[in-house]
Design a protein around this motif. Structure first.
Motif, PDB file in Angstrom:
ATOM      1  N   VAL A   1      12.830 -75.202   2.153  1.00 32.04           N
ATOM      2  CA  VAL A   1      13.951 -74.659   2.517  1.00 32.04           C
ATOM      3  C   VAL A   1      14.120 -74.483   4.085  1.00 32.04           C
ATOM      4  O   VAL A   1      13.192 -74.499   4.832  1.00 32.04           O
ATOM      5  CB  VAL A   1      13.743 -72.998   2.283  1.00 32.04           C
ATOM      6  CG1 VAL A   1      15.013 -72.099   2.486  1.00 32.04           C
ATOM      7  CG2 VAL A   1      13.456 -72.714   0.751  1.00 32.04           C
TER       8      VAL A   1
ATOM      9  N   ARG B   1      16.172 -72.045  -6.942  1.00 30.43           N
ATOM     10  CA  ARG B   1      16.663 -71.711  -5.751  1.00 30.43           C
ATOM     11  C   ARG B   1      16.928 -69.867  -6.084  1.00 30.43           C
ATOM     12  O   ARG B   1      16.598 -69.187  -5.199  1.00 30.43           O
ATOM     13  CB  ARG B   1      18.133 -72.175  -5.421  1.00 30.43           C
ATOM     14  CG  ARG B   1      18.615 -71.842  -4.218  1.00 30.43           C
ATOM     15  CD  ARG B   1      20.333 -72.335  -3.897  1.00 30.43           C
ATOM     16  NE  ARG B   1      20.986 -71.534  -2.930  1.00 30.43           N
ATOM     17  CZ  ARG B   1      21.095 -72.190  -1.731  1.00 30.43           C
ATOM     18  NH1 ARG B   1      20.866 -73.584  -1.572  1.00 30.43           N
ATOM     19  NH2 ARG B   1      21.559 -71.396  -0.684  1.00 30.43           N
TER      20      ARG B   1
ATOM     21  N   PHE C   1      18.316 -76.327   0.708  1.00 30.37           N
ATOM     22  CA  PHE C   1      17.374 -76.027  -0.215  1.00 30.37           C
ATOM     23  C   PHE C   1      17.327 -77.415  -1.266  1.00 30.37           C
ATOM     24  O   PHE C   1      18.299 -77.519  -1.563  1.00 30.37           O
ATOM     25  CB  PHE C   1      17.833 -74.836  -1.049  1.00 30.37           C
ATOM     26  CG  PHE C   1      16.681 -74.327  -2.123  1.00 30.37           C
ATOM     27  CD1 PHE C   1      16.034 -73.414  -1.818  1.00 30.37           C
ATOM     28  CD2 PHE C   1      16.820 -75.128  -3.355  1.00 30.37           C
ATOM     29  CE1 PHE C   1      14.875 -72.749  -2.867  1.00 30.37           C
ATOM     30  CE2 PHE C   1      15.700 -74.584  -4.146  1.00 30.37           C
ATOM     31  CZ  PHE C   1      15.047 -73.513  -3.910  1.00 30.37           C
TER      32      PHE C   1
END
Ligand SMILES: Cc1cc2nc3c(=O)[nH]c(=O)nc-3n(C[C@H](O)[C@H](O)[C@H](O)COP(=O)(O)OP(=O)(O)OC[C@H]3O[C@@H](n4cnc5c(N)ncnc54)[C@H](O)[C@@H]3O)c2cc1C
Length: 470
Positions: free
Chosen positions: A314, A370, A392
């Protein structure tokens, strides 16, 4: 592949070795053999060295396929880092210090720390355990008693491998909470299995060596540069200087021997002759390449299972984690590492979540991961709540390690095969260690040692010595 590689080797009996596989085991074996004066060719099927511990470029970042750490007790990997000139790029903490955040407490997020004092074993962890807020007083006392019992286990006893660590912990008074907040916190990351799925022998080895041998044994080290800088670029430089001929994108298709004991290694478009061959490839590939009769029960290699590791990456627009890493409780998040500097990110912060024993998640779509992990990170890191997620993505290693299941010990072969001149290496071979960089390097040293004995060549003095380091 170059023509030079295919040219027949001059008649210098006992001097030519081929190492198949350019992971840490193969690189180690190649360096060790070359340092002893053997002429070595290292063949790697992929375009780079480093095997399971590598980096790649993605949108201007250099990304590791998976966060890797090692401990001060990983003496062979530390030797390897020195040998390739990379020790300064992957330093150790001065003292073990792991922030452990529990987000599932009724009173809210709670920070604890696992750290050591400058006291002798086992007192070095005493104060940390006594104040560890994620366990009750009674649980902490029982952890101490289990640690003493663990210390008393004889690692040479093969019966330990047949039992599972989880049952042993229960039998020694460990609550489900103690397993989650302490034993699995360390064990899942090092063994790649929860306690109930892990061999007591391997778990005892990890905890005895890491936490109950030397006060500094569990100090954590990790690369401040991309893994590829160490395991590919610097490894390649060391191999070149040692005179090893390294060929990447060169997949070995078969290995055979003739009546004179000379080995032939088949690659697309040619054959290499050698006096010794080290197969430093994963167990399934080793099974495929092993000639008939080289192992008594080669099908055992196929019974060594594998276990996955998922990394969730991330990139935030700002700094959300203040420490280099942390471990988490009460959330699916396991360990979080700050990879900002190593990746070359200039603005914001890049975090890598290392999710071991990830059987349930390894095939989940990115969107589902996610949806799960971003809110969890917000629970864990208050700073993430107002931050924008710039990127991500995930990396999936389905066969990251061998599965450390009870009984795996008797399936792992040693470096020697029944075929003179043919040796095995790889983290999965019988090193006594779980599937780690340490195990890979140890296996490479063992295979080189065995090959040098057969080739009648002296062992290089600087080569990692198990006895001295123990
Ligand atoms: C995501 C992830 C996280 C991890 N985290 C840690 C950690 O924190 N700490 C730790 O110590 N360990 C960790 N590990 C484990 C560690 O990376 C491995 O144990 C170690 O790198 C294995 O090295 P190896 O040389 O034994 O095998 P490999 O790395 O598998 O190398 C084998 C090589 O052989 C090559 N090959 C295969 N077949 C052929 C063929 N026919 N011809 C030529 N080449 C061939 C392959 O391409 C490969 O490069 C992690 C692993 C993963 C995947």
């Amino acid at each position: 592949m170059s023509d030079e590689l295919l040219s027949p080797a001059p008649e210098t009996s006992g001097r030519d070795a081929v190492v198949v596989g350019g992971g840490l085991a193969g690189v180690t074996a190649a360096l060790a053999l070359a340092d002893a004066g053997v002429r070595v060719t290292l063949l790697e099927g992929r375009p780079r060295l480093g095997g399971l511990a590598f980096s790649f470029r993605r949108d201007g970042l250099t990304v590791d396929n998976g966060q890797h750490v090692y401990l001060r007790c990983c003496t062979a990997y530390r030797w390897f880092l020195d040998r390739i000139g990379g020790a300064a790029l992957a330093p150790l903490q001065d003292r073990l210090d792991v922030p452990v955040v529990d987000v599932a407490r009724p009173e809210g997020r709670r920070l604890g720390r696992l750290r050591r004092d400058a006291l002798p074993v086992p007192l070095h962890l005493g104060r940390s355990l006594a104040t560890y807020p994620h366990l009750s007083l009674a649980e902490r006392a029982k952890v101490g008693r289990a640690a003493v019992a663990l210390k008393g286990l004889d690692l040479a006893d093969p019966a330990l491998d047949a039992q599972d660590f989880g049952s042993w912990l229960t039998a020694h008074g460990q609550s489900a909470r103690a397993v989650e907040a302490l034993w699995d916190l360390v064990g899942v990351a090092t063994l790649n299995a929860v306690a109930g799925d892990a061999s007591l022998g391997l778990a005892a080895m990890v905890f005895k060596t890491g936490l109950l041998s030397d006060p500094g044994a569990a100090d954590i080290g990790w690369a401040r540069v991309p893994l590829g800088e160490l395991h590919d670029r610097l490894a390649r430089k060391a191999l070149d200087s040692a005179g090893v001929r390294t060929e990447v994108r060169t997949r070995v298709t078969s290995v055979s021997t003739d009546d004179n004991g000379r080995w032939s290694v088949q690659v697309p478009g040619g054959t290499l002759a050698a006096d010794a061959v080290v197969l430093a490839v994963p167990q399934r590939e080793a099974y495929d390449l092993l000639p008939d009769g080289a192992l008594d029960a080669p099908e055992r290699l196929l019974r060594i299972g594998t276990a996955p590791i998922l990394n969730v990456h991330v990139v935030y627009d700002r700094k959300v984690l203040a420490t280099p890493f942390l471990a988490a409780l009460g959330t699916p998040v396991q360990w979080v590492f700050d990879r900002t500097d190593a990746s070359g990110l200039r603005e914001g912060q890049y975090l890598a979540l290392s999710q071991s024993a990830a059987q349930d998640e390894i095939d989940e779509p990115v969107a589902a991961l996610r949806e799960r992990y971003l809110p969890e990170l917000e629970r864990l890191l208050p700073g993430a709540r107002g931050a924008r997620v710039k990127d991500f993505f995930v990396t999936r290693e389905r066969t990251a390690t061998f599965a450390p299941t009870p009984g795996v010990g008797r399936l792992r072969p040693g470096a020697r095969t029944k075929a003179p001149g043919l040796y095995l290496a790889g983290a999965w071979t019988a090193t006594g260690w779980p599937a780690t960089m340490e195990s890979a390097v140890r296996s490479g040293v063992s295979a080189a040692d065995a090959a040098l004995g057969t080739l009648g060549r002296p062992r290089p003095r600087h080569l990692f010595a198990f006895e001295e380091a123990a």
